[in-house]
Every structure is written in C-alpha cells, then in structure tokens.
Design a protein around this motif. Structure first.
Motif, PDB file in Angstrom:
ATOM      1  N   GLN A  81       0.735  -0.954  -0.028  1.00 51.42           N
ATOM      2  CA  GLN A  81      -0.016   0.219  -0.072  1.00 51.42           C
ATOM      3  C   GLN A  81       0.828   1.325   0.005  1.00 51.42           C
ATOM      4  O   GLN A  81       2.036   1.250   0.401  1.00 51.42           O
ATOM      5  CB  GLN A  81      -0.857   0.121   1.002  1.00 51.42           C
ATOM      6  CG  GLN A  81      -1.943  -1.260   1.360  1.00 51.42           C
ATOM      7  CD  GLN A  81      -3.079  -1.148   2.307  1.00 51.42           C
ATOM      8  OE1 GLN A  81      -2.755  -0.357   3.312  1.00 51.42           O
ATOM      9  NE2 GLN A  81      -4.036  -1.619   2.009  1.00 51.42           N
ATOM     10  N   PRO A 107      -4.658   0.046  -3.983  1.00 52.87           N
ATOM     11  CA  PRO A 107      -3.280  -0.081  -3.106  1.00 52.87           C
ATOM     12  C   PRO A 107      -3.223   1.299  -2.315  1.00 52.87           C
ATOM     13  O   PRO A 107      -2.302   1.433  -1.404  1.00 52.87           O
ATOM     14  CB  PRO A 107      -2.056   0.112  -4.079  1.00 52.87           C
ATOM     15  CG  PRO A 107      -2.785  -0.339  -5.465  1.00 52.87           C
ATOM     16  CD  PRO A 107      -3.962   0.182  -5.395  1.00 52.87           C
ATOM     17  N   LYS A 156      -3.559   3.609   0.869  1.00 50.88           N
ATOM     18  CA  LYS A 156      -3.780   3.093   2.352  1.00 50.88           C
ATOM     19  C   LYS A 156      -5.194   3.824   2.932  1.00 50.88           C
ATOM     20  O   LYS A 156      -5.846   3.180   3.560  1.00 50.88           O
ATOM     21  CB  LYS A 156      -2.724   3.982   3.406  1.00 50.88           C
ATOM     22  CG  LYS A 156      -1.544   3.241   3.010  1.00 50.88           C
ATOM     23  CD  LYS A 156      -0.075   3.787   3.696  1.00 50.88           C
ATOM     24  CE  LYS A 156       1.200   3.245   3.647  1.00 50.88           C
ATOM     25  NZ  LYS A 156       2.216   4.002   4.419  1.00 50.88           N
ATOM     26  N   LYS A 192      -8.665   5.332   1.090  1.00 48.41           N
ATOM     27  CA  LYS A 192      -9.185   5.691  -0.277  1.00 48.41           C
ATOM     28  C   LYS A 192     -10.213   6.774  -0.112  1.00 48.41           C
ATOM     29  O   LYS A 192     -10.916   7.023  -0.928  1.00 48.41           O
ATOM     30  CB  LYS A 192      -9.958   4.395  -0.489  1.00 48.41           C
ATOM     31  CG  LYS A 192      -8.654   3.240  -0.773  1.00 48.41           C
ATOM     32  CD  LYS A 192      -9.561   1.971  -0.910  1.00 48.41           C
ATOM     33  CE  LYS A 192      -8.355   0.844  -1.080  1.00 48.41           C
ATOM     34  NZ  LYS A 192      -7.675   0.543   0.238  1.00 48.41           N
TER      35      LYS A 192
END
Length: 528
Positions: free
Chosen positions: A6, A331, A333, A335
């Motif tokens: 991430q 990916p 961390k 969103k």
C-alpha cells in the motif's frame, strides 16, 4: 492487499499521473497542429472535464459495489454466526446487529434487539440477561443511548462502503447492469481498445528505434519509408529496418504474454523518471528553439476545422485511465479522498498537455507523428537527441507485456461469456489466447507505422465507450440499485465522501450524449 504494497496519496498520485500522461502526449502536438492551437485548447478542456466526471462515476460505483456485495454476504439467516449490516425489509428492528464484528472486537455479548431476554442464552459465555427498555439498551449494566446507537450504525454503514474488494469494470457492469449483453459488449470494447493499444506500442517502439539508428537524417522532414536508411545502402529502406525491429520487438517482449507478469513499483518509478526527464527536456528544448528564433516563421493557425475530427480520438486516448481505476485505488492506504487525488492528477495532466502542445506548435512547423521525432534532426547535443529519440522505446517496452496479459485475460472473459464455459483446455488457454493477442498488433504495425492514426481510431471508437459510456452506464444502474435497497431499508445511505460530485442524472445523460458525439466525429473523420 498487503499493507507492504500500500502507498500514500502522493505516491498514488504519481502512479496515476504516469498512467494518464503516457503515449498520447507524443501524438497530441501533431493533432493540435492539425486542428489549430485555439480549437485544440477548447476541445481538450471539454474532454478533460467530461473525462473527470466519468472517472468519479467509477469511484462511486466501486464503493457501492463493495457495499452491495457486503450486504449480500451479511443478510440474516437462521445461523447464529451471521453478520447483519442493515435492516431488512419487513423487519421491526430499528438497530442492526453485527455479531461477527463484535466477536472480532472481543465483546462477549452481541446486541440482539427485539428478542426476549429470557429466550437468549450465550453458549460461549453463559450470560443470559439483556433487556431493552425505553430509549436505552441495557447490556451488562451498560446504557447505550439512541444517539450512540445511531452513531455506531452510521459508522457501520460507512465501513460497508469502504473499498476493500477490487471490482474490474467488466465485473461492475455485470453486477449492476445485469444483462449479459452489456457485459459482452463491454468485453468486446475493451478487447478492441487493448488491441489498438498494443498496435500503437508495436508501431511506436520500432519507429523510434529506426529513426535513431538510421543515420541518413538530412532532409528528415521530407523522408518517406522507401528512402534508404543509410546513404551507402540503397537497398535497405527505412520501412525494411522498421519491420525488422518490429519482428525482434514482438519476439522479445511478446513472449511474456504467455506468462503472468506485473509491473513492480521499482519498474514504475524507473519508467516514470525516464518519461518525465524526456518530457521536461522536450519542453525546454522547444522553448529554446523559439527563443533562438528557429521556431515557426509565421504564427500558427488558431482554428482548422478540418483537423477537428482527428483531434477527438487522440485526446480521448490521452485521458484514458478509467478501466484501471480499481487497480489504481486499491493500493491506497486511505481511499476516502480518491476523487480529490484524481482531480489533482487530471488537472496537472491538462496543464502539461497544454504547455507541451502549444509550445510544440510554435516551435516546429511540421510536427511529426511522434513528437519525439522532431528532436532527432535539430541542432541539439547528441546525448539529448538519442535519449529523447529512444524515449518511446525505453518506456513502452515495459508496458507492452502488461497490456498483452490484460488483453489475454479479457479475451478469456469475453469467450467465457459467449460460450458459457468456466474454463478452456490447456492448449487454448495457454497458447491460442496469448498468440491471438500478438498476431493482430503485429499485422497492423506491419501495415502502418502511423501512430497518430492508430490513436484516432483506438481512442475515438472503443476508447470513447470505455472512458465515457460504460462509467455512466454503470453508475446509472448502481444508483438505481441503491434506490431499490433504500425502499426496504432507509438506513442504506451512500456516504457523502463516496458520491461523485455530479449527482444529477443529467450529468449521466450528458456523458451518454458526449459518447455519441465522439463516435460521430471519429467516423466522419474517416471520410473527411
């Protein structure tokens, strides 16, 4: 996705920016020169706006898909371990319970509203007392107010809309549109687009290498493919060298289509550095060309309507990233601010396209098919000349295998839908599909090395459906799905941070209409 894979918003923004600003930027100056810089500025701003509208449709649909699938997995059944996120239609309860979630939080007693406390006994704890009274819920002498209950319910709903599971655009289409015809149509469009993408790469790489290794650069602007590559080798023409390099390129990098490959973070960073070093060099050298008085003698034409038709396809291709939105967002961390990150990327891409294209129009009278070719024959240091000339080859070679694998997987999905079978024999799965991904781009690139024309066709036809039509179609049906669920469950509310900025249905209709306009302009351009 593992936490180690991430990344933060700045890193994510760099990756998105690298994806958006790609091969299209090399053909955009040529399209600008054909349509006039003023007309080009107007059209690119319109496409920038509508493209961003449709990309927010994708982020909203992705979040709704996670909530809908989560809800489908957590409807109550007669088992004691079932997770319930939202009230179901016909239920008398006003507060949903989350048994599985509370077990994960190590709480001994789940909340079970509207059940007789005398009838409940926890097999794991032996606790058999819980009462509901007035506006409070009593559990082991803990009072939970209505305000706390609503706060927790709101938190549960927001959690359901978090993007935890990746849904590709085809899966979203199947989930919300429902009809298999829409799903099949999508896979046909994405396959055609990816075929065009591979053909563009297959033409751009050998063309850029050919122009660097062929030393006969005098009168470069007026050269044709039938001219000799070297002055003392009349029998070896430029087109022959191009086709030889094309065969080597397909043989070397096409083999990866038979395996599983992915683009690592290190590779993305390296290609990104090469890309931006080349772009900055081209902008600076073009400005120097103008400053030295070696630019165009007369101001370029501001408006050329006869070049408008080809402009649409190139610009659509240049803003395309919609089919990759799920892969780009997963990916991250955090969103929650994906829409804002995409807005920053799209705005930066717009400014770069404008600066690069407008400067190019004023610096060079005849803009080449690949903008990097304009720097091969001008008076600049040889190191800069070769680095810029080989830039398409250095960057696109790493992307070609990835796109080939994506196309292979989409072809499999298409034929699974058409034939109604879950799998294929080994020979078809591992030999026929990968070979089909390589043969068509090879044939197209053997016939033509006109990268701009390939972009016009790829972007204007299938690209318009992927970038505009399907995001609008998916979000239209996704919002209908939300409305259906809200009829029986008023707590199923889409959080504000999930929603697109463009909630009116007229924005959806606008995108549908714009898809038709782009399609018409592209088709007219074939005959104009």
């Amino acid at each position: 996705m593992a936490a180690s894979s991430q990344f933060s918003y700045p890193v994510g923004a760099v990756f998105v920016f690298n994806l958006v600003v790609g091969t299209g930027s090399l053909s955009m100056p040529n399209a600008f020169g054909s349509a006039g810089y003023l007309l080009g500025i107007i059209v690119i701003c319109v496409i920038y706006f509508i493209s961003y509208v449709s990309v927010t449709f994708m982020t909203e649909s992705l979040a709704v898909a996670n909530a809908v699938v989560s809800r489908a997995k957590t409807v109550p059944r007669n088992t004691g371990d079932q997770l319930l996120l939202f009230n179901e239609a016909g239920s008398d309860t006003d507060y949903s319970t989350v048994r599985g979630r509370r077990r994960l939080e190590n709480e001994d007693v789940p909340l079970l509203p509207n059940e007789d406390p005398d009838d409940y006994h926890s097999p794991s704890t032996g606790i058999d007392s819980m009462s509901v009274s007035g506006s409070y819920l009593r559990r082991e002498n803990i009072l939970v107010s209505d305000e706390d209950k609503m706060s927790e319910l709101s938190s549960q709903i927001e959690s359901a809309f978090e993007i935890k599971q990746k849904f590709e655009m085809g899966e979203l289409c199947k989930l919300f549109a429902g009809s298999q015809l829409w799903t099949i149509f999508f896979y046909i469009c994405i396959s055609i687009y990816l075929y065009g993408d591979l053909a563009i790469y297959a033409a751009a790489v050998p063309k850029s290498v050919r122009d660097v290794i062929c030393s006969n650069l005098s009168g470069y602007d007026t050269m044709s493919n039938s001219d000799p590559c070297w002055p003392d080798s009349a029998s070896i023409t430029r087109i022959n060298v191009y086709r030889c390099i094309l065969a080597v390129f397909i043989s070397t990098f096409g083999i990866f289509a038979f395996f599983e490959v992915s683009k690592t973070m290190v590779l993305q960073i390296c290609t990104g550095l090469i890309r931006w070093t080349s772009f900055l060099m081209m902008v600076i050298l073009a400005i120097m060309q103008i400053a030295k008085g070696e630019g165009v003698a007369q101001p370029p034409t501001a408006v050329k309507f006869d070049g408008l038709f080809g402009l649409f396809g190139v610009l659509i291709y240049s803003f395309m990233c919609h089919h990759s939105v799920p892969t780009l967002i997963m990916p991250l961390k955090e969103k929650r601010y994906a829409k804002e990150m995409l807005l920053v990327d799209y705005t930066l891409a717009l400014f770069f396209y404008l600066i690069n294209s407008v400067v190019a129009v004023f610096a060079f009278k005849d803009l080449e098919d690949l903008y990097s070719e304009n720097f091969v024959s001008i008076n600049i240091p040889n190191g800069c000349k070769y680095f810029i000339g080989l830039f398409p080859a250095l960057v696109l070679c790493t992307s070609f295998p990835i796109i080939a694998v994506v196309l292979r997987n989409n072809l499999k999905a298409l034929f699974r839908q058409l034939l109604g079978r879950p799998a294929f024999p080994f020979l078809i799965d591992r030999i026929v599909f990968p070979s089909a991904c390589l043969v068509v781009p090879l044939i197209v690139a053997m016939i033509t090395d006109d990268v701009t024309s390939l972009m016009k066709v790829t972007g204007g036809l299938s690209g318009g459906f992927i970038e505009f039509f399907f995001p609008a179609l998916i979000v239209y049906f996704a919002r209908q799905k939300v409305q259906q669920l809200q009829e029986g469950n008023s707590s199923f509310q889409v959080p504000k941070y999930v929603k697109s900025y463009f909630q009116s249905v007229w924005f959806v209709y606008m995108v549908f209409a714009w898809t038709a306009i782009c399609l018409i302009m592209t088709i007219v351009g074939f005959f104009y």
